[in-house]
Each structure stands twice: as structure tokens, then as C-alpha cells.
Design an enzyme around this catalytic site. Structure first.
Site, PDB file in Angstrom:
ATOM      1  N   TRP A  22       0.851  -1.209   0.000  1.00 40.02           N
ATOM      2  CA  TRP A  22       0.000   0.000   0.000  1.00 40.02           C
ATOM      3  C   TRP A  22       0.880   1.249   0.000  1.00 40.02           C
ATOM      4  O   TRP A  22       0.443   2.342  -0.409  1.00 40.02           O
ATOM      5  CB  TRP A  22      -0.906  -0.029   1.233  1.00 40.02           C
ATOM      6  CG  TRP A  22      -1.883   1.089   1.362  1.00 40.02           C
ATOM      7  CD1 TRP A  22      -2.486   1.789   0.350  1.00 40.02           C
ATOM      8  CD2 TRP A  22      -2.404   1.635   2.592  1.00 40.02           C
ATOM      9  NE1 TRP A  22      -3.352   2.725   0.871  1.00 40.02           N
ATOM     10  CE2 TRP A  22      -3.317   2.654   2.248  1.00 40.02           C
ATOM     11  CE3 TRP A  22      -2.203   1.354   3.934  1.00 40.02           C
ATOM     12  CZ2 TRP A  22      -4.007   3.404   3.206  1.00 40.02           C
ATOM     13  CZ3 TRP A  22      -2.897   2.081   4.881  1.00 40.02           C
ATOM     14  CH2 TRP A  22      -3.781   3.093   4.518  1.00 40.02           C
ATOM     15  N   ASP A  53       1.259  -8.826  -1.159  1.00 38.61           N
ATOM     16  CA  ASP A  53      -0.125  -8.315  -1.139  1.00 38.61           C
ATOM     17  C   ASP A  53      -0.184  -6.947  -1.814  1.00 38.61           C
ATOM     18  O   ASP A  53       0.643  -6.066  -1.553  1.00 38.61           O
ATOM     19  CB  ASP A  53      -0.610  -8.171   0.311  1.00 38.61           C
ATOM     20  CG  ASP A  53      -2.029  -7.615   0.382  1.00 38.61           C
ATOM     21  OD1 ASP A  53      -2.961  -8.326  -0.024  1.00 38.61           O
ATOM     22  OD2 ASP A  53      -2.214  -6.454   0.819  1.00 38.61           O
ATOM     23  N   TYR A  58      -4.453   0.624  -4.710  1.00 37.64           N
ATOM     24  CA  TYR A  58      -3.236   1.232  -4.159  1.00 37.64           C
ATOM     25  C   TYR A  58      -2.547   2.068  -5.249  1.00 37.64           C
ATOM     26  O   TYR A  58      -1.976   1.537  -6.198  1.00 37.64           O
ATOM     27  CB  TYR A  58      -2.257   0.176  -3.625  1.00 37.64           C
ATOM     28  CG  TYR A  58      -2.762  -0.635  -2.449  1.00 37.64           C
ATOM     29  CD1 TYR A  58      -3.926  -0.299  -1.762  1.00 37.64           C
ATOM     30  CD2 TYR A  58      -2.060  -1.739  -2.000  1.00 37.64           C
ATOM     31  CE1 TYR A  58      -4.374  -1.043  -0.682  1.00 37.64           C
ATOM     32  CE2 TYR A  58      -2.508  -2.496  -0.915  1.00 37.64           C
ATOM     33  CZ  TYR A  58      -3.666  -2.142  -0.272  1.00 37.64           C
ATOM     34  OH  TYR A  58      -4.118  -2.898   0.797  1.00 37.64           O
ATOM     35  N   TYR A 203      -3.548  -7.236   8.525  1.00 39.80           N
ATOM     36  CA  TYR A 203      -2.838  -6.064   7.994  1.00 39.80           C
ATOM     37  C   TYR A 203      -2.558  -5.034   9.090  1.00 39.80           C
ATOM     38  O   TYR A 203      -3.161  -5.073  10.156  1.00 39.80           O
ATOM     39  CB  TYR A 203      -3.563  -5.451   6.796  1.00 39.80           C
ATOM     40  CG  TYR A 203      -4.848  -4.681   7.020  1.00 39.80           C
ATOM     41  CD1 TYR A 203      -4.847  -3.398   7.575  1.00 39.80           C
ATOM     42  CD2 TYR A 203      -6.069  -5.188   6.603  1.00 39.80           C
ATOM     43  CE1 TYR A 203      -6.024  -2.666   7.734  1.00 39.80           C
ATOM     44  CE2 TYR A 203      -7.257  -4.469   6.755  1.00 39.80           C
ATOM     45  CZ  TYR A 203      -7.218  -3.208   7.325  1.00 39.80           C
ATOM     46  OH  TYR A 203      -8.369  -2.491   7.472  1.00 39.80           O
ATOM     47  N   LEU A 206       2.161  -3.594  12.433  1.00 38.46           N
ATOM     48  CA  LEU A 206       3.073  -2.700  13.163  1.00 38.46           C
ATOM     49  C   LEU A 206       2.362  -1.413  13.578  1.00 38.46           C
ATOM     50  O   LEU A 206       3.012  -0.429  13.933  1.00 38.46           O
ATOM     51  CB  LEU A 206       4.312  -2.384  12.306  1.00 38.46           C
ATOM     52  CG  LEU A 206       5.181  -3.599  11.948  1.00 38.46           C
ATOM     53  CD1 LEU A 206       6.330  -3.200  11.026  1.00 38.46           C
ATOM     54  CD2 LEU A 206       5.733  -4.261  13.226  1.00 38.46           C
ATOM     55  N   LYS A 214      10.749   2.932  16.702  1.00 40.29           N
ATOM     56  CA  LYS A 214      11.591   4.016  16.157  1.00 40.29           C
ATOM     57  C   LYS A 214      11.091   5.411  16.547  1.00 40.29           C
ATOM     58  O   LYS A 214      11.686   6.396  16.166  1.00 40.29           O
ATOM     59  CB  LYS A 214      11.717   3.879  14.644  1.00 40.29           C
ATOM     60  CG  LYS A 214      10.447   4.094  13.842  1.00 40.29           C
ATOM     61  CD  LYS A 214      10.737   3.914  12.353  1.00 40.29           C
ATOM     62  CE  LYS A 214       9.475   3.963  11.526  1.00 40.29           C
ATOM     63  NZ  LYS A 214       9.724   3.767  10.094  1.00 40.29           N
ATOM     64  N   GLY A 277       3.734  -3.395   5.825  1.00 39.03           N
ATOM     65  CA  GLY A 277       3.874  -2.330   4.820  1.00 39.03           C
ATOM     66  C   GLY A 277       5.344  -1.942   4.696  1.00 39.03           C
ATOM     67  O   GLY A 277       5.985  -1.598   5.685  1.00 39.03           O
TER      68      GLY A 277
HETATM   69  N1  NAP Z   1      -7.138  -4.631   3.256  1.00 38.40           N
HETATM   70  C1  NAP Z   1      -7.020  -3.390   3.665  1.00 38.40           C
HETATM   71  O1  NAP Z   1      -7.992  -2.630   3.718  1.00 38.40           O
HETATM   72  C2  NAP Z   1      -5.680  -2.903   4.064  1.00 38.40           C
HETATM   73  C3  NAP Z   1      -5.547  -1.706   4.794  1.00 38.40           C
HETATM   74  C4  NAP Z   1      -4.270  -1.305   5.193  1.00 38.40           C
HETATM   75  C5  NAP Z   1      -3.171  -2.090   4.848  1.00 38.40           C
HETATM   76  N2  NAP Z   1      -3.313  -3.226   4.105  1.00 38.40           N
HETATM   77  C6  NAP Z   1      -2.137  -4.051   3.695  1.00 38.40           C
HETATM   78  O2  NAP Z   1      -1.312  -4.303   4.813  1.00 38.40           O
HETATM   79  C7  NAP Z   1      -0.018  -3.738   4.611  1.00 38.40           C
HETATM   80  C8  NAP Z   1       0.521  -3.273   5.938  1.00 38.40           C
HETATM   81  O3  NAP Z   1      -0.315  -2.337   6.577  1.00 38.40           O
HETATM   82  P1  NAP Z   1       0.111  -0.821   6.859  1.00 38.40           P
HETATM   83  O4  NAP Z   1       1.069  -0.392   5.852  1.00 38.40           O
HETATM   84  O5  NAP Z   1      -1.132  -0.053   7.068  1.00 38.40           O
HETATM   85  O6  NAP Z   1       0.772  -0.864   8.321  1.00 38.40           O
HETATM   86  P2  NAP Z   1       2.050  -1.494   9.033  1.00 38.40           P
HETATM   87  O7  NAP Z   1       2.590  -2.648   8.296  1.00 38.40           O
HETATM   88  O8  NAP Z   1       1.625  -1.682  10.421  1.00 38.40           O
HETATM   89  O9  NAP Z   1       3.083  -0.275   9.014  1.00 38.40           O
HETATM   90  C9  NAP Z   1       3.779   0.097   7.860  1.00 38.40           C
HETATM   91  C10 NAP Z   1       4.834   1.124   8.213  1.00 38.40           C
HETATM   92  O10 NAP Z   1       5.726   0.550   9.172  1.00 38.40           O
HETATM   93  C11 NAP Z   1       7.032   1.036   8.963  1.00 38.40           C
HETATM   94  N3  NAP Z   1       7.951  -0.109   8.875  1.00 38.40           N
HETATM   95  C12 NAP Z   1       7.766  -1.298   8.270  1.00 38.40           C
HETATM   96  N4  NAP Z   1       8.820  -2.104   8.481  1.00 38.40           N
HETATM   97  C13 NAP Z   1       9.683  -1.410   9.242  1.00 38.40           C
HETATM   98  C14 NAP Z   1      10.965  -1.699   9.807  1.00 38.40           C
HETATM   99  N5  NAP Z   1      11.534  -2.886   9.646  1.00 38.40           N
HETATM  100  N6  NAP Z   1      11.566  -0.730  10.523  1.00 38.40           N
HETATM  101  C15 NAP Z   1      10.998   0.462  10.722  1.00 38.40           C
HETATM  102  N7  NAP Z   1       9.800   0.804  10.206  1.00 38.40           N
HETATM  103  C16 NAP Z   1       9.147  -0.126   9.489  1.00 38.40           C
HETATM  104  C17 NAP Z   1       7.040   1.854   7.703  1.00 38.40           C
HETATM  105  O11 NAP Z   1       6.989   3.204   8.183  1.00 38.40           O
HETATM  106  P3  NAP Z   1       7.652   4.450   7.450  1.00 38.40           P
HETATM  107  O12 NAP Z   1       6.588   4.910   6.535  1.00 38.40           O
HETATM  108  O13 NAP Z   1       7.904   5.381   8.587  1.00 38.40           O
HETATM  109  O14 NAP Z   1       8.880   3.961   6.755  1.00 38.40           O
HETATM  110  C18 NAP Z   1       5.742   1.473   7.023  1.00 38.40           C
HETATM  111  O15 NAP Z   1       5.187   2.515   6.266  1.00 38.40           O
HETATM  112  C19 NAP Z   1      -0.225  -2.662   3.528  1.00 38.40           C
HETATM  113  O16 NAP Z   1       0.947  -2.350   2.807  1.00 38.40           O
HETATM  114  C20 NAP Z   1      -1.260  -3.345   2.662  1.00 38.40           C
HETATM  115  O17 NAP Z   1      -0.652  -4.308   1.809  1.00 38.40           O
HETATM  116  C21 NAP Z   1      -4.546  -3.642   3.748  1.00 38.40           C
END
Ligand code: NAP
Length: 318
Positions: A22, A53, A58, A203, A206, A214, A277
Site C-alpha cells: 500500500w 499483497d 493502491y 494487515y 506494526l 523508532k 507495509g
Molecule cells: N485490506 C485493507 O484494507 C488494508 C488496509 C491497510 C493495509 N493493508 C495491507 O497491509 C499492509 C501493511 O499495513 P500498513 O502499511 O497499514 O501498516 P504497518 O505494516 O503496520 O506499518 C507500515 C509502516 O511501518 C514502517 N515499517 C515497516 N517495516 C519497518 C521496519 N523494519 N523498521 C521500521 N519501520 C518499518 C514503515 O513506516 P515508514 O513509513 O515510517 O517507513 C511502514 O510505512 C499494507 O501495505 C497493505 O498491503 C490492507
């Protein structure tokens, strides 16, 4: 070491950490260099992440397009999940649509952008209250018979909506929001999924980056986090401090806080996969390391307690 698991009744064999894309949505996450995302996706495969995913919504197709480029030549080594629901147009208009005609059209467009002739998992991104679920299910069954999709599921459905959907077709997976600060689906959706062997891909594990350790609570954001109360004021400072409190336990496991949190998230008996993500190769390398972390029961509850919110009258749950 092969860390792949079976994604419930879908039968798909996947890594328990999934690459979430995303972040290729400039509207929500700001723009990043495409090359960096391509490098991160390719690095993912090298470090044992075989599950990806995305969604047509997106970046209005951008995420699928970049993923298609990145994974070219590796199709037989990866499992690709995408989604449909937002009927979108080049002028920016969009509305929910799980009608049969739209799903058939949207699937063709996703296949083109992803440069593949089949999708491993096709998900309804959310519930559409004005399309009969039997129509949606019939279209998905047709796509399966044609070999264009291998399995189908839903995202953002309640337990009642999923139960209803399953009367009309074999919706084999669900993608809900779940993390150790946001555990509401433990009450009804997860028990239902466990009983029915529904594949569960959670999803935002984190909490949009908050559970990485961080942050101090003083940071400000220009992306979607600028309107999220968990990233503002005292609440942000308190949550950041609780996460930082996990560091000694992570150090005892020689792992990062990200790895500790993801390993704990995957311990719930109904959760198969955590979709993280990702923006950079370093982030996916870090997340992939979670697949090697094993926590004891006591350690699991130490993590849960550190992140515990109080419920109802304030009795602690864990
Ligand atoms: N089905 C749905 O409606 C829906 C909704 C939301 C998400 N999703 C899916 O789930 C995925 C994950 O959800 P999300 O992006 O909302 O939240 P998440 O995975 O909880 O958080 C993503 C953020 O965490 C940080 N991050 C990730 N790995 C890291 C690491 N190793 N060290 C430091 N920071 C790290 C990054 O922040 P920074 O930006 O600060 O680098 C990234 O933007 C999405 O990409 C998508 O594929 C689906």
C-alpha cells in the site's frame, strides 16, 4: 529453512510474513522512488518472503504495476494476492463495486498490470451493501474455473458478513486489521475463522509503524498518520514509551522490536500471516527475521501486557 505455512482452506503455501505494498500510494503515504520499491520487492524474495499483497486501488494501479515489474521472471516462486472493490476512473472518481461484471473487468486489469496470467488470491477489499453476495461469488467462481484466480477471499468483512458470504461460495481467506494494540477481532472474527479454517492475513501489524520502536512520541507526520490520534500528543508519547519498553526482551532474543512484535502477532492460533507495509529493502529484511524468532508463553504475555489497553471497567485482559 523452509518457513512456509498453509494459508488455511485456500491451500496456498506462503511465507508467514507477507510484503505489503500500500506504501505505493502517493495519496496516503507520499511519493517514494519506484526503484527503491522494486529493490525491496526483489530483496524480499532473496530473504525468503514469497507472499506479496497489493490492491488495484493502491495508487490507482501503481502498486500492481510496480510489483509486476519487480517480480518479472520470478512468477513461479511467489504467491500474489490482490483486491478489487473500488471502481476507479482516470479522472479520480471511484465508488465501491463488487458486481460480477466489474469483478471480471477488474481482474483482467490486475492481471495486465501484474504481468501474469493468474492471481493466487483475489480478495474483495471491503463489503459492498448493494451487490448480492451470490452475484459476487458467482463471478469469483467463474474466474477460478477459468484459471485466472486460484483462490478468493475478503478483507474488512465482519464475522457476520463472512459467514453470510460463505453461504454462496468458498471465500477461503480474510484480511482484517489486527495488531497487538488493536485486538478487537479476537472476540468473534478470529474464533470463527479458526473453526472454519479460514486463512487469516492480518494487515497493519506494526500499527502503521508505531510498533517498530523508532518513535519517541515527538515526531510529526505529513502522510496519513498526521490525522491518526495514536500519533499525536500524550497518547503518542505513552504508546511510544510502552513500545520502547520491549527493547530488553528483544535484546535477549538478539532481535529487533519489529521482529519481536511480528513473532508475537503470529502466535495467535487463528493468525496465519502478517502483512507488513514496506518501503525499503532494509525494512523487509528486518521483517523477514521475525520468521526465526520463537517466544515462550511467558514472553508472549509480557509483550501483550506491555501493550495492554484497559477494557470496560479497567480489568486487565492479560
Ligand atoms: N485490506 C485493507 O484494507 C488494508 C488496509 C491497510 C493495509 N493493508 C495491507 O497491509 C499492509 C501493511 O499495513 P500498513 O502499511 O497499514 O501498516 P504497518 O505494516 O503496520 O506499518 C507500515 C509502516 O511501518 C514502517 N515499517 C515497516 N517495516 C519497518 C521496519 N523494519 N523498521 C521500521 N519501520 C518499518 C514503515 O513506516 P515508514 O513509513 O515510517 O517507513 C511502514 O510505512 C499494507 O501495505 C497493505 O498491503 C490492507
Amino acid at each position: 529453512m523452509d518457513t512456509r505455512i498453509t494459508l488455511g482452506r485456500s491451500g496456498l503455501s506462503v511465507s508467514p510474513i507477507c510484503y505489503g505494498s500500500w506504501q505505493l500510494s502517493p495519496r496516503f503515504w507520499g511519493a517514494g522512488p519506484e526503484e527503491e520499491f522494486i529493490a525491496a520487492m526483489r530483496r524480499a524474495v532473496e530473504v525468503g518472503i514469497t507472499f506479496f499483497d497489493t490492491a488495484d486501488a493502491y495508487g490507482d494501479g501503481l502498486s500492481e504495476t510496480v510489483m509486476g515489474k519487480a517480480l518479472q521472471g520470478m512468477r513461479d516462486r511467489v504467491v500474489i494476492a490482490t483486491k478489487a472493490y473500488h471502481h476507479f476512473f482516470p479522472d479520480g472518481r471511484r465508488y465501491p463495486d463488487l458486481s460480477g461484471a466489474y469483478l471480471i473487468e477488474a481482474c483482467e486489469a490486475s492481471l495486465r498490470r501484474l504481468r501474469t496470467d493468474y492471481l493466487d488470491l483475489y480478495q474483495c477489499h471491503a463489503f459492498d451493501p448493494i451487490t448480492p453476495l451470490e452475484e459476487t461469488a458467482a463471478a469469483l467462481e467463474r474466474l477460478k474455473e477459468q484459471g485466472k484466480i486460484r483462490a478468493y477471499g475478503v478483507s474488512n468483512f465482519s464475522a457476520a458478513q463472512l459467514r453470510l458470504a460463505r453461504q454462496y461460495g468458498d471465500f477461503a481467506t480474510i484480511q482484517p486489521d489486527y495488531d497487538l494494540l488493536n485486538t478487537h477481532i479476537e472476540a468473534d472474527l478470529l474464533p470463527y475463522c479458526r473453526a472454519e479454517n479460514i486463512g487469516v492475513l492480518v494487515y497493519s501489524p506494526l500499527h502503521r509503524g508505531l510498533l517498530t520502536g523508532k518513535y519517541t512520541g515527538a515526531e510529526t507526520f505529513s502522510d496519513l498518520r498526521k490525522n491518526n490520534p495514536d500519533f499525536q500528543g500524550e497518547r503518542f508519547t505513552d504508546l511510544a514509551a510502552r513500545v520502547a519498553g520491549l527493547r530488553p526482551l528483544a535484546e535477549r532474543h538478539s532481535c529487533s522490536i519489529v521482529q519481536l512484535v511480528l513473532a508475537a502477532t503470529l502466535m495467535h492460533t487463528a493468525v496465519h500471516v502478517a502483512i507488513v507495509g514496506i518501503k525499503t529493502a532494509e525494512q523487509i529484511e528486518d521483517a523477514a527475521g521475525a520468521m526465526r524468532v520463537m517466544l515462550s508463553r511467558e514472553e508472549y504475555y509480557t509483550v501483550r501486557r506491555a501493550l495492554q489497553q484497559t477494557y470496560g471497567m479497567g480489568f486487565p485482559f492479560v
